[in-house]
Design a protein around this motif. Sequence first.
Motif, PDB file in Angstrom:
ATOM      1  N   MET A   8       0.840  -1.212   0.000  1.00 51.80           N
ATOM      2  CA  MET A   8       0.000   0.000   0.000  1.00 51.80           C
ATOM      3  C   MET A   8       0.872   1.257   0.000  1.00 51.80           C
ATOM      4  SD  MET A   8      -3.003  -1.314  -0.200  1.00 51.80           S
ATOM      5  CE  MET A   8      -4.252  -0.121   0.303  1.00 51.80           C
ATOM      6  N   ILE A   9       1.876   1.263  -0.856  1.00 56.72           N
ATOM      7  CA  ILE A   9       2.722   2.453  -1.015  1.00 56.72           C
ATOM      8  C   ILE A   9       2.211   3.222  -2.242  1.00 56.72           C
ATOM      9  CG2 ILE A   9       4.693   1.314   0.082  1.00 56.72           C
ATOM     10  CD1 ILE A   9       5.926   0.912  -2.682  1.00 56.72           C
ATOM     11  N   VAL A 321       1.143  -5.238   5.939  1.00 52.34           N
ATOM     12  CA  VAL A 321       0.914  -4.081   5.063  1.00 52.34           C
ATOM     13  C   VAL A 321       2.224  -3.303   4.930  1.00 52.34           C
ATOM     14  CG1 VAL A 321      -0.281  -1.853   4.841  1.00 52.34           C
ATOM     15  CG2 VAL A 321      -1.556  -3.876   5.561  1.00 52.34           C
ATOM     16  N   ILE A 322       2.553  -2.930   3.706  1.00 47.54           N
ATOM     17  CA  ILE A 322       3.749  -2.122   3.479  1.00 47.54           C
ATOM     18  C   ILE A 322       3.306  -0.681   3.213  1.00 47.54           C
ATOM     19  CG2 ILE A 322       5.921  -1.935   2.173  1.00 47.54           C
ATOM     20  CD1 ILE A 322       5.451  -4.748   3.296  1.00 47.54           C
ATOM     21  N   VAL A 323       3.853   0.252   3.988  1.00 47.55           N
ATOM     22  CA  VAL A 323       3.605   1.675   3.730  1.00 47.55           C
ATOM     23  C   VAL A 323       4.957   2.341   3.482  1.00 47.55           C
ATOM     24  CG1 VAL A 323       1.513   1.704   5.164  1.00 47.55           C
ATOM     25  CG2 VAL A 323       3.710   2.341   6.194  1.00 47.55           C
ATOM     26  N   ALA A 324       4.922   3.569   2.945  1.00 45.59           N
ATOM     27  CA  ALA A 324       6.169   4.274   2.636  1.00 45.59           C
ATOM     28  C   ALA A 324       6.450   5.315   3.708  1.00 45.59           C
ATOM     29  CB  ALA A 324       6.054   4.936   1.269  1.00 45.59           C
ATOM     30  N   GLY A 325       7.694   5.701   3.834  1.00 46.52           N
ATOM     31  CA  GLY A 325       8.076   6.723   4.808  1.00 46.52           C
ATOM     32  C   GLY A 325       7.861   8.123   4.265  1.00 46.52           C
ATOM     33  N   GLY A 326       7.973   9.103   5.134  1.00 50.12           N
ATOM     34  CA  GLY A 326       7.888  10.501   4.719  1.00 50.12           C
ATOM     35  C   GLY A 326       9.185  10.949   4.059  1.00 50.12           C
ATOM     36  N   LEU A 327       9.130  12.035   3.308  1.00 47.88           N
ATOM     37  CA  LEU A 327      10.307  12.543   2.618  1.00 47.88           C
ATOM     38  C   LEU A 327      10.725  13.892   3.211  1.00 47.88           C
ATOM     39  CD1 LEU A 327       9.205  11.797  -1.072  1.00 47.88           C
ATOM     40  CD2 LEU A 327      10.822  10.474   0.291  1.00 47.88           C
ATOM     41  N   ALA A 328      12.006  14.206   3.008  1.00 43.50           N
ATOM     42  CA  ALA A 328      12.590  15.508   3.390  1.00 43.50           C
ATOM     43  C   ALA A 328      12.251  15.860   4.837  1.00 43.50           C
ATOM     44  CB  ALA A 328      12.144  16.591   2.416  1.00 43.50           C
ATOM     45  N   PHE A 335       3.944   8.772   7.567  1.00 38.03           N
ATOM     46  CA  PHE A 335       4.028   7.672   6.610  1.00 38.03           C
ATOM     47  C   PHE A 335       3.092   7.976   5.454  1.00 38.03           C
ATOM     48  CE2 PHE A 335       0.454   6.218   9.205  1.00 38.03           C
ATOM     49  CZ  PHE A 335      -0.369   5.521   8.325  1.00 38.03           C
ATOM     50  N   ARG A 336       3.390   7.354   4.306  1.00 42.34           N
ATOM     51  CA  ARG A 336       2.588   7.613   3.113  1.00 42.34           C
ATOM     52  C   ARG A 336       1.884   6.324   2.719  1.00 42.34           C
ATOM     53  NH1 ARG A 336       5.918   9.368  -1.291  1.00 42.34           N
ATOM     54  NH2 ARG A 336       7.476   8.012  -0.367  1.00 42.34           N
ATOM     55  N   LEU A 337       0.591   6.461   2.517  1.00 40.04           N
ATOM     56  CA  LEU A 337      -0.271   5.315   2.272  1.00 40.04           C
ATOM     57  C   LEU A 337      -0.945   5.477   0.909  1.00 40.04           C
ATOM     58  CD1 LEU A 337      -1.636   2.798   3.616  1.00 40.04           C
ATOM     59  CD2 LEU A 337      -3.404   4.357   4.427  1.00 40.04           C
ATOM     60  N   GLY A 338      -0.628   4.570   0.000  1.00 39.10           N
ATOM     61  CA  GLY A 338      -1.286   4.616  -1.313  1.00 39.10           C
ATOM     62  C   GLY A 338      -2.654   3.954  -1.230  1.00 39.10           C
ATOM     63  N   HIS A 339      -3.638   4.514  -1.920  1.00 44.10           N
ATOM     64  CA  HIS A 339      -4.939   3.838  -2.061  1.00 44.10           C
ATOM     65  C   HIS A 339      -5.481   4.134  -3.446  1.00 44.10           C
ATOM     66  CE1 HIS A 339      -6.147   7.794  -0.457  1.00 44.10           C
ATOM     67  NE2 HIS A 339      -5.508   7.503   0.661  1.00 44.10           N
ATOM     68  N   MET A 340      -4.745   3.651  -4.419  1.00 43.67           N
ATOM     69  CA  MET A 340      -5.133   3.964  -5.806  1.00 43.67           C
ATOM     70  C   MET A 340      -5.113   2.705  -6.667  1.00 43.67           C
ATOM     71  SD  MET A 340      -1.639   5.758  -7.223  1.00 43.67           S
ATOM     72  CE  MET A 340      -0.622   5.954  -5.758  1.00 43.67           C
ATOM     73  N   GLY A 341      -5.728   2.839  -7.825  1.00 43.71           N
ATOM     74  CA  GLY A 341      -5.681   1.762  -8.809  1.00 43.71           C
ATOM     75  C   GLY A 341      -6.748   0.728  -8.542  1.00 43.71           C
ATOM     76  N   ASN A 342      -6.345  -0.540  -8.650  1.00 43.28           N
ATOM     77  CA  ASN A 342      -7.333  -1.615  -8.595  1.00 43.28           C
ATOM     78  C   ASN A 342      -7.433  -2.244  -7.206  1.00 43.28           C
ATOM     79  OD1 ASN A 342      -7.873  -1.273 -11.388  1.00 43.28           O
ATOM     80  ND2 ASN A 342      -5.968  -2.357 -11.839  1.00 43.28           N
ATOM     81  N   ILE A 343      -7.571  -1.379  -6.191  1.00 51.83           N
ATOM     82  CA  ILE A 343      -7.732  -1.916  -4.839  1.00 51.83           C
ATOM     83  C   ILE A 343      -9.227  -2.081  -4.542  1.00 51.83           C
ATOM     84  CG2 ILE A 343      -5.553  -0.950  -3.978  1.00 51.83           C
ATOM     85  CD1 ILE A 343      -7.357   1.125  -2.463  1.00 51.83           C
ATOM     86  N   ASP A 344      -9.524  -2.957  -3.586  1.00 48.61           N
ATOM     87  CA  ASP A 344     -10.932  -3.191  -3.265  1.00 48.61           C
ATOM     88  C   ASP A 344     -11.182  -2.973  -1.765  1.00 48.61           C
ATOM     89  OD1 ASP A 344      -9.930  -5.415  -1.978  1.00 48.61           O
ATOM     90  OD2 ASP A 344     -10.656  -6.858  -3.463  1.00 48.61           O
ATOM     91  N   THR A 345     -12.398  -3.251  -1.353  1.00 48.77           N
ATOM     92  CA  THR A 345     -12.775  -3.031   0.049  1.00 48.77           C
ATOM     93  C   THR A 345     -11.945  -3.900   0.993  1.00 48.77           C
ATOM     94  OG1 THR A 345     -14.989  -2.595  -0.754  1.00 48.77           O
ATOM     95  CG2 THR A 345     -14.774  -2.906   1.608  1.00 48.77           C
ATOM     96  N   HIS A 346     -11.657  -5.142   0.574  1.00 53.54           N
ATOM     97  CA  HIS A 346     -10.820  -6.006   1.419  1.00 53.54           C
ATOM     98  C   HIS A 346      -9.482  -5.339   1.705  1.00 53.54           C
ATOM     99  CE1 HIS A 346     -13.521  -9.363   1.026  1.00 53.54           C
ATOM    100  NE2 HIS A 346     -13.395  -9.402  -0.285  1.00 53.54           N
ATOM    101  N   ASP A 347      -8.876  -4.786   0.660  1.00 56.63           N
ATOM    102  CA  ASP A 347      -7.561  -4.155   0.826  1.00 56.63           C
ATOM    103  C   ASP A 347      -7.638  -3.012   1.849  1.00 56.63           C
ATOM    104  OD1 ASP A 347      -6.501  -5.797  -1.203  1.00 56.63           O
ATOM    105  OD2 ASP A 347      -7.074  -4.369  -2.767  1.00 56.63           O
TER     106      ASP A 347
END
Length: 381
Positions: A8-9, A321-328, A335-347
Amino acid sequence: MANRKLVMIPGPTPVVRSIQDQMGRETAAFGDPGFVRDFKELLADLKVLWRTEGEVFVVAGTGTLAMEMAIANTLKAGDNLLIVSHGYFGDRFIELTNRKGINVDVLQSEWGTIVPLDKIEAKLSEKKYHAVTVTHIDTATGVAAPIKEIGELVKKFEDTLYIVDGVCATAAEPEYVDEMNIDILFTGSQKAFGVAPGLLILWAGPRAMERRKSLGTIPEYYIDFDKWLPIMHDTSKYFATPAINLVWALKESLRLIKEEGLENRSARHRKNAAAMQAALESLGFKILAEKEHRAVTLSNVIYMDGVNDLEFRKIIQEEGVIVAGGLAAYAGKMFRLGHMGNIDTHDMVSTIAAIERTLYRIGQPVELGKGVGTLMRELLK
Ligand SMILES: *Cc1c(COP(=O)(O)O)cnc(C)c1O
Protein backbone atom coordinates in the motif's frame (compact mmCIF):
# COMPACT_ATOMS: atom_id res chain seq x y z
CA MET A 1 0.52 -18.55 8.94
CA ALA A 2 2.34 -15.36 8.00
CA ASN A 3 0.20 -12.52 6.65
CA ARG A 4 0.32 -11.85 2.94
CA LYS A 5 2.01 -8.53 2.21
CA LEU A 6 -0.29 -5.85 0.85
CA VAL A 7 1.78 -3.24 -0.95
CA MET A 8 0.00 0.00 0.00
CA ILE A 9 2.72 2.45 -1.02
CA PRO A 10 2.18 5.21 -3.60
CA GLY A 11 3.41 2.97 -6.39
CA PRO A 12 3.87 0.21 -7.27
CA THR A 13 0.27 -0.51 -6.33
CA PRO A 14 -1.43 -3.92 -6.05
CA VAL A 15 -1.51 -5.76 -9.38
CA VAL A 16 -4.67 -7.82 -9.85
CA ARG A 17 -4.56 -11.39 -11.17
CA SER A 18 -5.84 -10.65 -14.68
CA ILE A 19 -3.05 -8.09 -15.17
CA GLN A 20 -0.45 -10.46 -13.69
CA ASP A 21 -1.59 -13.09 -16.17
CA GLN A 22 -0.73 -10.80 -19.08
CA MET A 23 2.77 -10.34 -17.71
CA GLY A 24 3.12 -14.10 -17.36
CA ARG A 25 2.26 -14.83 -21.00
CA GLU A 26 4.83 -16.25 -23.34
CA THR A 27 6.56 -13.26 -24.87
CA ALA A 28 5.80 -12.68 -28.55
CA ALA A 29 7.96 -11.11 -31.23
CA PHE A 30 7.35 -7.37 -31.58
CA GLY A 31 6.23 -7.96 -35.15
CA ASP A 32 3.74 -10.63 -34.11
CA PRO A 33 0.40 -9.75 -35.74
CA GLY A 34 -1.51 -10.33 -32.50
CA PHE A 35 0.80 -8.02 -30.57
CA VAL A 36 0.76 -5.38 -33.31
CA ARG A 37 -3.05 -5.34 -33.14
CA ASP A 38 -3.15 -5.29 -29.31
CA PHE A 39 -0.69 -2.40 -29.13
CA LYS A 40 -2.64 -0.45 -31.74
CA GLU A 41 -5.93 -0.94 -29.86
CA LEU A 42 -4.29 0.13 -26.60
CA LEU A 43 -3.05 3.39 -28.12
CA ALA A 44 -6.46 4.11 -29.63
CA ASP A 45 -8.16 3.57 -26.26
CA LEU A 46 -5.70 5.86 -24.50
CA LYS A 47 -6.48 8.68 -26.93
CA VAL A 48 -10.24 8.23 -26.75
CA LEU A 49 -10.46 7.92 -22.97
CA TRP A 50 -8.17 10.88 -22.27
CA ARG A 51 -10.00 12.82 -24.98
CA THR A 52 -7.26 14.15 -27.20
CA GLU A 53 -6.85 14.72 -30.89
CA GLY A 54 -3.12 14.73 -30.25
CA GLU A 55 -0.62 11.91 -29.86
CA VAL A 56 0.05 9.27 -27.24
CA PHE A 57 3.34 7.48 -26.58
CA VAL A 58 3.80 4.22 -24.66
CA VAL A 59 7.49 3.60 -24.10
CA ALA A 60 9.54 1.38 -21.74
CA GLY A 61 10.71 3.51 -18.82
CA THR A 62 9.40 5.10 -15.63
CA GLY A 63 7.66 8.32 -14.67
CA THR A 64 10.97 10.13 -14.35
CA LEU A 65 11.87 9.29 -17.94
CA ALA A 66 8.46 10.68 -18.93
CA MET A 67 9.31 13.93 -17.12
CA GLU A 68 12.49 14.13 -19.17
CA MET A 69 10.65 13.21 -22.37
CA ALA A 70 8.16 16.04 -21.79
CA ILE A 71 10.92 18.60 -21.27
CA ALA A 72 13.32 17.37 -23.96
CA ASN A 73 10.68 17.60 -26.70
CA THR A 74 9.37 21.06 -25.83
CA LEU A 75 12.22 23.16 -24.43
CA LYS A 76 15.79 23.95 -25.40
CA ALA A 77 18.69 25.56 -23.53
CA GLY A 78 17.94 29.21 -22.85
CA ASP A 79 14.14 28.80 -22.83
CA ASN A 80 12.14 29.99 -19.82
CA LEU A 81 10.26 27.51 -17.67
CA LEU A 82 7.99 28.11 -14.71
CA ILE A 83 7.86 25.23 -12.23
CA VAL A 84 4.88 25.12 -9.88
CA SER A 85 5.89 22.80 -7.07
CA HIS A 86 3.86 21.34 -4.24
CA GLY A 87 6.63 19.08 -3.00
CA TYR A 88 9.49 16.74 -3.78
CA PHE A 89 8.28 15.62 -7.22
CA GLY A 90 7.53 19.15 -8.36
CA ASP A 91 11.05 20.06 -7.27
CA ARG A 92 12.47 17.16 -9.32
CA PHE A 93 11.91 19.28 -12.44
CA ILE A 94 14.43 21.83 -11.12
CA GLU A 95 17.53 19.65 -11.38
CA LEU A 96 16.24 17.94 -14.50
CA THR A 97 15.85 21.23 -16.36
CA ASN A 98 18.92 22.96 -14.85
CA ARG A 99 21.05 20.25 -16.44
CA LYS A 100 19.62 21.15 -19.82
CA GLY A 101 20.47 24.83 -19.46
CA ILE A 102 16.84 25.91 -19.23
CA ASN A 103 16.11 29.12 -17.30
CA VAL A 104 13.96 28.14 -14.40
CA ASP A 105 11.70 30.08 -12.06
CA VAL A 106 10.03 28.16 -9.26
CA LEU A 107 6.84 28.79 -7.31
CA GLN A 108 6.86 26.57 -4.25
CA SER A 109 4.09 26.12 -1.72
CA GLU A 110 4.51 25.27 1.90
CA TRP A 111 4.10 21.48 2.13
CA GLY A 112 0.43 20.59 2.45
CA THR A 113 -0.83 23.70 0.66
CA ILE A 114 -1.03 24.82 -2.97
CA VAL A 115 0.41 27.80 -4.82
CA PRO A 116 -2.59 30.13 -5.25
CA LEU A 117 -3.86 30.63 -8.80
CA ASP A 118 -3.36 34.41 -8.74
CA LYS A 119 0.32 33.91 -7.90
CA ILE A 120 0.73 31.63 -10.92
CA GLU A 121 -1.05 34.11 -13.15
CA ALA A 122 1.03 37.03 -11.88
CA LYS A 123 4.24 35.09 -12.51
CA LEU A 124 3.23 34.05 -16.02
CA SER A 125 2.55 37.74 -16.79
CA GLU A 126 6.08 38.79 -15.83
CA LYS A 127 7.83 37.46 -18.93
CA LYS A 128 7.46 34.99 -21.76
CA TYR A 129 7.52 31.46 -20.42
CA HIS A 130 7.90 28.66 -22.97
CA ALA A 131 6.23 26.22 -20.59
CA VAL A 132 4.88 25.71 -17.10
CA THR A 133 5.06 22.40 -15.22
CA VAL A 134 2.52 21.37 -12.59
CA THR A 135 2.47 18.11 -10.64
CA HIS A 136 -1.15 16.99 -10.43
CA ILE A 137 -0.64 15.06 -7.20
CA ASP A 138 2.66 15.48 -5.44
CA THR A 139 3.33 12.13 -3.84
CA ALA A 140 5.54 13.68 -1.16
CA THR A 141 2.77 15.88 0.24
CA GLY A 142 -0.50 14.28 -0.90
CA VAL A 143 -1.56 17.64 -2.34
CA ALA A 144 -3.69 17.76 -5.48
CA ALA A 145 -3.26 20.78 -7.78
CA PRO A 146 -6.34 22.40 -9.38
CA ILE A 147 -5.33 21.20 -12.83
CA LYS A 148 -8.44 22.38 -14.66
CA GLU A 149 -8.34 25.89 -13.20
CA ILE A 150 -4.63 26.26 -13.92
CA GLY A 151 -5.35 25.11 -17.49
CA GLU A 152 -7.91 27.91 -17.83
CA LEU A 153 -5.41 30.55 -16.87
CA VAL A 154 -2.49 29.13 -18.90
CA LYS A 155 -4.79 29.37 -21.94
CA LYS A 156 -4.41 33.16 -21.74
CA PHE A 157 -0.67 32.87 -22.42
CA GLU A 158 -0.38 31.78 -26.02
CA ASP A 159 3.32 30.90 -26.06
CA THR A 160 3.24 28.89 -22.84
CA LEU A 161 2.84 25.12 -22.96
CA TYR A 162 1.08 23.42 -20.06
CA ILE A 163 2.93 20.29 -18.88
CA VAL A 164 1.21 18.14 -16.25
CA ASP A 165 2.95 15.41 -14.25
CA GLY A 166 0.10 12.96 -13.73
CA VAL A 167 2.26 10.14 -12.38
CA CYS A 168 0.30 9.79 -9.14
CA ALA A 169 -3.05 10.97 -10.55
CA THR A 170 -3.69 9.66 -14.06
CA ALA A 171 -6.42 6.99 -14.19
CA ALA A 172 -7.73 8.16 -10.81
CA GLU A 173 -8.34 11.93 -11.14
CA PRO A 174 -10.25 13.36 -14.12
CA GLU A 175 -7.74 14.54 -16.72
CA TYR A 176 -9.11 15.37 -20.13
CA VAL A 177 -6.18 16.56 -22.18
CA ASP A 178 -7.73 18.84 -24.81
CA GLU A 179 -10.63 20.14 -22.69
CA MET A 180 -8.27 21.10 -19.87
CA ASN A 181 -5.85 22.83 -22.23
CA ILE A 182 -3.12 20.35 -21.25
CA ASP A 183 -0.29 20.17 -23.81
CA ILE A 184 1.57 17.26 -22.23
CA LEU A 185 0.34 14.77 -19.66
CA PHE A 186 2.30 11.73 -18.53
CA THR A 187 2.31 8.89 -16.03
CA GLY A 188 3.96 5.56 -15.22
CA SER A 189 2.32 2.14 -15.37
CA GLN A 190 2.81 1.31 -11.66
CA LYS A 191 0.59 3.98 -10.10
CA ALA A 192 -3.15 4.30 -10.69
CA PHE A 193 -3.12 1.99 -13.74
CA GLY A 194 -2.18 -0.83 -11.35
CA VAL A 195 0.39 -2.44 -13.64
CA ALA A 196 3.96 -3.38 -12.64
CA PRO A 197 6.62 -0.66 -13.08
CA GLY A 198 8.26 -0.31 -16.48
CA LEU A 199 6.11 1.72 -18.88
CA LEU A 200 5.63 5.42 -19.34
CA ILE A 201 2.49 6.79 -20.97
CA LEU A 202 2.68 10.31 -22.40
CA TRP A 203 0.00 12.32 -24.20
CA ALA A 204 1.10 15.27 -26.36
CA GLY A 205 -1.43 17.69 -27.81
CA PRO A 206 -1.11 19.52 -31.14
CA ARG A 207 0.67 22.55 -29.66
CA ALA A 208 3.31 20.31 -28.07
CA MET A 209 3.84 18.54 -31.40
CA GLU A 210 4.23 21.92 -33.12
CA ARG A 211 6.81 22.92 -30.52
CA ARG A 212 8.72 19.67 -31.10
CA LYS A 213 8.85 20.46 -34.81
CA SER A 214 10.23 23.94 -34.16
CA LEU A 215 13.14 22.51 -32.13
CA GLY A 216 14.70 20.58 -35.05
CA THR A 217 17.15 17.88 -33.92
CA ILE A 218 17.25 17.52 -30.13
CA PRO A 219 20.16 16.08 -28.10
CA GLU A 220 18.09 13.23 -26.61
CA TYR A 221 17.71 10.10 -28.71
CA TYR A 222 15.61 7.39 -26.99
CA ILE A 223 12.92 9.82 -25.81
CA ASP A 224 12.66 11.86 -29.02
CA PHE A 225 8.99 12.13 -30.13
CA ASP A 226 10.17 11.95 -33.73
CA LYS A 227 11.76 8.54 -33.17
CA TRP A 228 8.63 7.05 -31.62
CA LEU A 229 5.90 8.70 -33.63
CA PRO A 230 6.19 6.32 -36.61
CA ILE A 231 5.76 3.36 -34.22
CA MET A 232 2.79 4.93 -32.42
CA HIS A 233 1.16 5.44 -35.85
CA ASP A 234 2.05 1.96 -37.12
CA THR A 235 2.76 -0.53 -34.34
CA SER A 236 4.35 -3.03 -36.73
CA LYS A 237 7.36 -0.71 -37.10
CA TYR A 238 10.49 -0.85 -34.97
CA PHE A 239 12.55 1.80 -33.21
CA ALA A 240 13.47 0.16 -29.88
CA THR A 241 11.95 -3.03 -28.50
CA PRO A 242 8.56 -2.47 -26.87
CA ALA A 243 8.02 -4.02 -23.41
CA ILE A 244 5.70 -6.62 -24.94
CA ASN A 245 4.26 -8.15 -21.77
CA LEU A 246 3.82 -4.78 -20.06
CA VAL A 247 1.96 -3.49 -23.10
CA TRP A 248 -0.40 -6.45 -22.76
CA ALA A 249 -0.69 -5.77 -19.03
CA LEU A 250 -1.55 -2.13 -19.66
CA LYS A 251 -4.12 -3.23 -22.21
CA GLU A 252 -5.76 -5.40 -19.57
CA SER A 253 -5.70 -2.44 -17.18
CA LEU A 254 -7.50 -0.38 -19.87
CA ARG A 255 -10.05 -3.15 -20.28
CA LEU A 256 -10.78 -2.97 -16.55
CA ILE A 257 -10.98 0.83 -16.73
CA LYS A 258 -13.44 0.69 -19.63
CA GLU A 259 -15.53 -1.89 -17.80
CA GLU A 260 -15.68 0.35 -14.71
CA GLY A 261 -15.90 3.63 -16.63
CA LEU A 262 -13.26 6.32 -16.15
CA GLU A 263 -15.69 8.67 -14.40
CA ASN A 264 -16.89 5.94 -12.05
CA ARG A 265 -13.26 5.15 -11.36
CA SER A 266 -12.62 8.76 -10.32
CA ALA A 267 -15.73 8.73 -8.13
CA ARG A 268 -14.56 5.49 -6.51
CA HIS A 269 -11.16 7.02 -5.76
CA ARG A 270 -12.81 10.09 -4.21
CA LYS A 271 -15.04 7.99 -2.00
CA ASN A 272 -12.24 5.61 -0.96
CA ALA A 273 -9.91 8.48 -0.12
CA ALA A 274 -12.51 10.24 2.00
CA ALA A 275 -13.22 7.00 3.86
CA MET A 276 -9.54 6.16 4.41
CA GLN A 277 -8.78 9.67 5.59
CA ALA A 278 -11.76 9.74 7.96
CA ALA A 279 -10.64 6.39 9.39
CA LEU A 280 -7.07 7.61 9.90
CA GLU A 281 -8.27 10.79 11.57
CA SER A 282 -10.59 8.84 13.85
CA LEU A 283 -7.49 6.99 15.10
CA GLY A 284 -5.79 10.28 15.95
CA PHE A 285 -3.54 10.76 12.92
CA LYS A 286 -3.36 14.04 11.00
CA ILE A 287 -3.37 14.32 7.22
CA LEU A 288 -0.70 16.67 5.89
CA ALA A 289 -2.66 18.15 2.97
CA GLU A 290 -5.29 20.80 3.57
CA LYS A 291 -8.76 19.30 3.29
CA GLU A 292 -9.75 21.08 0.07
CA HIS A 293 -6.54 20.07 -1.74
CA ARG A 294 -6.24 16.43 -0.73
CA ALA A 295 -5.16 13.74 -3.14
CA VAL A 296 -7.52 10.85 -3.85
CA THR A 297 -4.69 8.44 -4.60
CA LEU A 298 -2.72 8.52 -1.36
CA SER A 299 -2.71 9.90 2.16
CA ASN A 300 0.27 11.51 3.82
CA VAL A 301 -0.29 10.66 7.45
CA ILE A 302 1.41 12.49 10.31
CA TYR A 303 2.06 10.39 13.42
CA MET A 304 0.63 11.25 16.81
CA ASP A 305 3.16 12.05 19.53
CA GLY A 306 5.24 9.14 20.73
CA VAL A 307 5.24 7.01 17.57
CA ASN A 308 8.64 5.97 16.27
CA ASP A 309 8.53 5.83 12.47
CA LEU A 310 10.94 2.92 12.01
CA GLU A 311 9.20 0.87 14.66
CA PHE A 312 5.75 1.64 13.22
CA ARG A 313 6.77 0.66 9.71
CA LYS A 314 8.53 -2.50 10.89
CA ILE A 315 5.54 -3.71 12.90
CA ILE A 316 2.99 -2.88 10.23
CA GLN A 317 5.05 -4.91 7.78
CA GLU A 318 4.79 -7.88 10.19
CA GLU A 319 1.06 -7.25 10.25
CA GLY A 320 1.01 -7.61 6.47
CA VAL A 321 0.91 -4.08 5.06
CA ILE A 322 3.75 -2.12 3.48
CA VAL A 323 3.61 1.67 3.73
CA ALA A 324 6.17 4.27 2.64
CA GLY A 325 8.08 6.72 4.81
CA GLY A 326 7.89 10.50 4.72
CA LEU A 327 10.31 12.54 2.62
CA ALA A 328 12.59 15.51 3.39
CA ALA A 329 11.40 17.50 6.43
CA TYR A 330 8.70 14.87 7.04
CA ALA A 331 11.06 11.89 7.18
CA GLY A 332 10.41 10.17 10.50
CA LYS A 333 7.25 12.19 11.15
CA MET A 334 4.89 10.76 8.58
CA PHE A 335 4.03 7.67 6.61
CA ARG A 336 2.59 7.61 3.11
CA LEU A 337 -0.27 5.31 2.27
CA GLY A 338 -1.29 4.62 -1.31
CA HIS A 339 -4.94 3.84 -2.06
CA MET A 340 -5.13 3.96 -5.81
CA GLY A 341 -5.68 1.76 -8.81
CA ASN A 342 -7.33 -1.62 -8.60
CA ILE A 343 -7.73 -1.92 -4.84
CA ASP A 344 -10.93 -3.19 -3.26
CA THR A 345 -12.77 -3.03 0.05
CA HIS A 346 -10.82 -6.01 1.42
CA ASP A 347 -7.56 -4.15 0.83
CA MET A 348 -8.78 -1.03 2.60
CA VAL A 349 -10.34 -2.78 5.60
CA SER A 350 -7.23 -4.93 6.02
CA THR A 351 -5.01 -1.87 5.85
CA ILE A 352 -6.85 0.11 8.50
CA ALA A 353 -7.07 -3.00 10.70
CA ALA A 354 -3.30 -3.54 10.35
CA ILE A 355 -2.72 0.08 11.34
CA GLU A 356 -4.83 -0.47 14.47
CA ARG A 357 -2.94 -3.66 15.38
CA THR A 358 0.33 -1.82 14.88
CA LEU A 359 -0.69 1.04 17.18
CA TYR A 360 -1.76 -1.52 19.77
CA ARG A 361 1.52 -3.42 19.53
CA ILE A 362 3.69 -0.33 19.88
CA GLY A 363 1.77 0.70 22.99
CA GLN A 364 -0.30 3.57 21.67
CA PRO A 365 -3.75 3.99 23.20
CA VAL A 366 -6.12 2.69 20.54
CA GLU A 367 -9.69 1.46 20.55
CA LEU A 368 -9.51 -1.59 18.30
CA GLY A 369 -12.14 -1.41 15.57
CA LYS A 370 -12.61 2.35 15.72
CA GLY A 371 -10.85 3.07 12.43
CA VAL A 372 -12.36 0.05 10.71
CA GLY A 373 -15.82 1.11 11.90
CA THR A 374 -15.34 4.63 10.56
CA LEU A 375 -14.05 3.28 7.27
CA MET A 376 -16.96 0.92 6.77
CA ARG A 377 -19.58 3.51 7.72
CA GLU A 378 -18.05 5.91 5.15
CA LEU A 379 -17.86 3.24 2.47
CA LEU A 380 -21.49 2.21 3.06
CA LYS A 381 -22.76 5.80 2.64
C1 LIG B 1 6.30 8.31 -8.69
C2 LIG B 1 6.31 9.69 -9.21
C3 LIG B 1 7.27 10.14 -10.13
C4 LIG B 1 8.45 9.29 -10.53
O1 LIG B 1 8.06 8.16 -11.21
P1 LIG B 1 9.08 6.90 -11.32
O2 LIG B 1 8.23 5.92 -12.06
O3 LIG B 1 9.41 6.50 -9.94
O4 LIG B 1 10.25 7.35 -12.09
C5 LIG B 1 7.15 11.40 -10.65
N1 LIG B 1 6.15 12.22 -10.28
C6 LIG B 1 5.22 11.83 -9.39
C7 LIG B 1 4.13 12.77 -9.03
C8 LIG B 1 5.27 10.56 -8.83
O5 LIG B 1 4.34 10.18 -7.94
